[in-house]
Write an enzyme that holds these catalytic residues in place. Sequence first.
Site, mmCIF file in Angstrom:
data_model
loop_
_atom_site.group_PDB
_atom_site.id
_atom_site.type_symbol
_atom_site.label_atom_id
_atom_site.label_comp_id
_atom_site.label_asym_id
_atom_site.label_seq_id
_atom_site.Cartn_x
_atom_site.Cartn_y
_atom_site.Cartn_z
ATOM 1 N N HIS A 19 21.418 -1.037 3.309
ATOM 2 C CA HIS A 19 20.211 -1.400 4.063
ATOM 3 C C HIS A 19 19.483 -2.446 3.213
ATOM 4 O O HIS A 19 19.264 -2.225 2.019
ATOM 5 C CB HIS A 19 19.330 -0.156 4.260
ATOM 6 C CG HIS A 19 17.933 -0.494 4.668
ATOM 7 N ND1 HIS A 19 17.662 -1.285 5.763
ATOM 8 C CD2 HIS A 19 16.725 -0.178 4.127
ATOM 9 C CE1 HIS A 19 16.347 -1.430 5.873
ATOM 10 N NE2 HIS A 19 15.762 -0.777 4.893
ATOM 11 N N CYS B 43 14.047 3.134 9.008
ATOM 12 C CA CYS B 43 15.205 2.220 9.046
ATOM 13 C C CYS B 43 16.527 2.955 9.220
ATOM 14 O O CYS B 43 17.582 2.326 9.350
ATOM 15 C CB CYS B 43 15.244 1.379 7.780
ATOM 16 S SG CYS B 43 13.723 0.495 7.489
ATOM 17 N N GLU C 196 12.006 1.502 14.801
ATOM 18 C CA GLU C 196 10.760 2.049 14.276
ATOM 19 C C GLU C 196 9.604 1.143 14.670
ATOM 20 O O GLU C 196 8.510 1.265 14.153
ATOM 21 C CB GLU C 196 10.839 2.238 12.761
ATOM 22 C CG GLU C 196 11.084 0.981 11.960
ATOM 23 C CD GLU C 196 11.111 1.262 10.465
ATOM 24 O OE1 GLU C 196 12.164 1.052 9.868
ATOM 25 O OE2 GLU C 196 10.100 1.683 9.910
HETATM 26 N N1 CAA Z 1 10.814 -15.879 -10.607
HETATM 27 C C1 CAA Z 1 11.782 -14.960 -10.395
HETATM 28 N N2 CAA Z 1 11.518 -13.641 -10.166
HETATM 29 C C2 CAA Z 1 10.230 -13.243 -10.154
HETATM 30 C C3 CAA Z 1 9.171 -14.155 -10.362
HETATM 31 C C4 CAA Z 1 9.500 -15.523 -10.602
HETATM 32 N N3 CAA Z 1 8.562 -16.458 -10.785
HETATM 33 N N4 CAA Z 1 8.020 -13.463 -10.277
HETATM 34 C C5 CAA Z 1 8.329 -12.167 -10.029
HETATM 35 N N5 CAA Z 1 9.666 -12.043 -9.968
HETATM 36 C C6 CAA Z 1 10.443 -10.835 -9.690
HETATM 37 C C7 CAA Z 1 9.926 -9.585 -10.385
HETATM 38 O O1 CAA Z 1 10.356 -9.544 -11.738
HETATM 39 C C8 CAA Z 1 10.533 -8.495 -9.511
HETATM 40 O O2 CAA Z 1 11.907 -8.358 -9.853
HETATM 41 P P1 CAA Z 1 12.485 -6.884 -10.164
HETATM 42 O O3 CAA Z 1 12.173 -6.022 -8.953
HETATM 43 O O4 CAA Z 1 13.948 -7.120 -10.341
HETATM 44 O O5 CAA Z 1 11.784 -6.402 -11.366
HETATM 45 C C9 CAA Z 1 10.500 -9.106 -8.126
HETATM 46 O O6 CAA Z 1 10.290 -10.515 -8.299
HETATM 47 C C10 CAA Z 1 9.394 -8.562 -7.247
HETATM 48 O O7 CAA Z 1 8.203 -8.661 -7.964
HETATM 49 P P2 CAA Z 1 7.096 -7.518 -7.890
HETATM 50 O O8 CAA Z 1 7.738 -6.179 -8.143
HETATM 51 O O9 CAA Z 1 5.942 -7.924 -8.720
HETATM 52 O O10 CAA Z 1 6.754 -7.652 -6.331
HETATM 53 P P3 CAA Z 1 5.563 -7.091 -5.517
HETATM 54 O O11 CAA Z 1 4.717 -6.164 -6.306
HETATM 55 O O12 CAA Z 1 4.892 -8.267 -4.928
HETATM 56 O O13 CAA Z 1 6.237 -6.220 -4.340
HETATM 57 C C11 CAA Z 1 7.747 -5.095 -2.921
HETATM 58 C C12 CAA Z 1 7.593 -6.191 -3.983
HETATM 59 C C13 CAA Z 1 7.327 -3.751 -3.530
HETATM 60 C C14 CAA Z 1 9.192 -5.023 -2.470
HETATM 61 C C15 CAA Z 1 6.822 -5.447 -1.714
HETATM 62 O O14 CAA Z 1 7.292 -6.647 -1.133
HETATM 63 C C16 CAA Z 1 6.763 -4.369 -0.652
HETATM 64 O O15 CAA Z 1 5.949 -3.464 -0.733
HETATM 65 N N6 CAA Z 1 7.637 -4.456 0.417
HETATM 66 C C17 CAA Z 1 7.657 -3.490 1.505
HETATM 67 C C18 CAA Z 1 8.318 -2.173 1.128
HETATM 68 C C19 CAA Z 1 9.822 -2.300 0.948
HETATM 69 O O16 CAA Z 1 10.473 -3.210 1.429
HETATM 70 N N7 CAA Z 1 10.411 -1.315 0.261
HETATM 71 C C20 CAA Z 1 11.853 -1.271 0.084
HETATM 72 C C21 CAA Z 1 12.363 0.138 -0.044
HETATM 73 S S1 CAA Z 1 11.869 1.101 1.385
HETATM 74 C C22 CAA Z 1 13.015 0.670 2.594
HETATM 75 O O17 CAA Z 1 14.056 0.163 2.301
HETATM 76 C C23 CAA Z 1 12.680 0.904 4.013
HETATM 77 C C24 CAA Z 1 12.201 -0.370 4.592
HETATM 78 O O18 CAA Z 1 12.967 -1.157 5.151
HETATM 79 C C25 CAA Z 1 10.797 -0.698 4.466
#
Ligand code: CAA
Length: 388
Positions: free
Chosen positions: A231, A109, A77
């Site tokens: 994945h 993916c 992709e």
């Molecule tokens: N210590 C330990 N854990 C902590 C922490 C700390 N100090 N602070 C936060 N966390 C945890 C949170 O509790 C959360 O855990 P849970 O999900 O278990 O609740 C985790 O860290 C992530 O925190 P947030 O949800 O606040 O993270 P974020 O808002 O910054 O975004 C994300 C995370 C949405 C994955 C972002 O990185 C993103 O948009 N990534 C790209 C999209 C993606 O990868 N999507 C996956 C599904 S789609 C797919 O699979 C296709 C592909 O390859 C893209």
Amino acid sequence: MTIGIDQIAFDTPAFYVDLRELAAARDIAPDKFTIGIGQDQQAVAPSSQDIVTLGAAAASRLQLDPKRLGLIALGTESGVDASKAATLYLQRLLGLGPWVRAVELKEACYGGTAALMMARDYVAAHPDRQALVIAADIARYGLATSGEVTQGAGAVAMVVSIAPRLLALADDSVHYAEDIQDFWRPVYTDQALARGKYSTEQYLRFFDLVWRRYQAISGRTIADFKALLFHLPYTKMGLKALRQVLPEATAAQQAELTAAFETSARYSRRVGNLYTGSLYLSLLSLLDGAANLQAGDRLGLFSYGSGAVGEFFSATLVPGFEAQLTAAANLARLDARRRLSVAEYEAVFADKVPYGPAAYQANPAWFAGRFLLIGVQNQERQYQALTE
Ligand code: CAA
């Protein structure tokens, strides 16, 4: 007739950034990256590495039979051309013969799984042939974005044939597709756009749908699986999916599946998201690291491509599979990478092939690997294969 994966190999850029350092630079608690997201390091691809060079490097580690090779299917992709299949550059760089079908497949993916299933069907129709499947990607979301921690780069290459020496693919795929807008990349940019939280919910929903339907159709339950592979856009995503089905297992099997998952996530923790290749990197990580696997063990694989398509299928280890593994070399490749400072990573990230007609020269200071993108001249990509 048994059809499956005969060989598997991977490649990733020679550079990485440490995610605790990146967290500190972004003023984020490091545990969020290493525990909350489940990533320790992230591959950094200089502009001289793209899906062609990474895919060629992975495929160069396979023993291909030029007389039998009939199909080269590349899932990606992060394609380098909206028309021409990157497979053709790769075919030339690897010196593969011309009497092949060579194509590039796209569905986020899921593209690597689409290529694998195409290869399986091709070999079923042409049992005397083998197919080369490549899943190669560079995941880019942008500096200081919430997706930055889930970037990565690399490629996995596999040979699919009858009488495979590694894994027999079962003809039991369950697939589900639905038009949703969780993640996409318009053609004018190399950085993905994502509705982050929504994408994680959709991943879990698609897994739930195909897992339930798989059980209903196949009659199998979680007890039939030695490991469940996912994945891994980031390893916590796969762990969430695993946890969704763990209550269906006995306590002893829950421990076994969790341990297998951790083994399958080791390489991804150090490389990051390979998009199309991530599921297959987790397969390789499991095979390289799990001491308790035996011939006949059934593995379940969940593939997810945003947009979105989900597929669950299974594969069983064949007698003698251990002889096909190169764990020490794979670990050595990861260990040999150079760690970049955050400032170096940011400089490498910013130096990219332009999305426009201008000529471009990749910086030789970052040349590493057997296959290189030297630059772009007259809007044509210039590749070079170095002799080993
Ligand atoms: N210590 C330990 N854990 C902590 C922490 C700390 N100090 N602070 C936060 N966390 C945890 C949170 O509790 C959360 O855990 P849970 O999900 O278990 O609740 C985790 O860290 C992530 O925190 P947030 O949800 O606040 O993270 P974020 O808002 O910054 O975004 C994300 C995370 C949405 C994955 C972002 O990185 C993103 O948009 N990534 C790209 C999209 C993606 O990868 N999507 C996956 C599904 S789609 C797919 O699979 C296709 C592909 O390859 C893209």
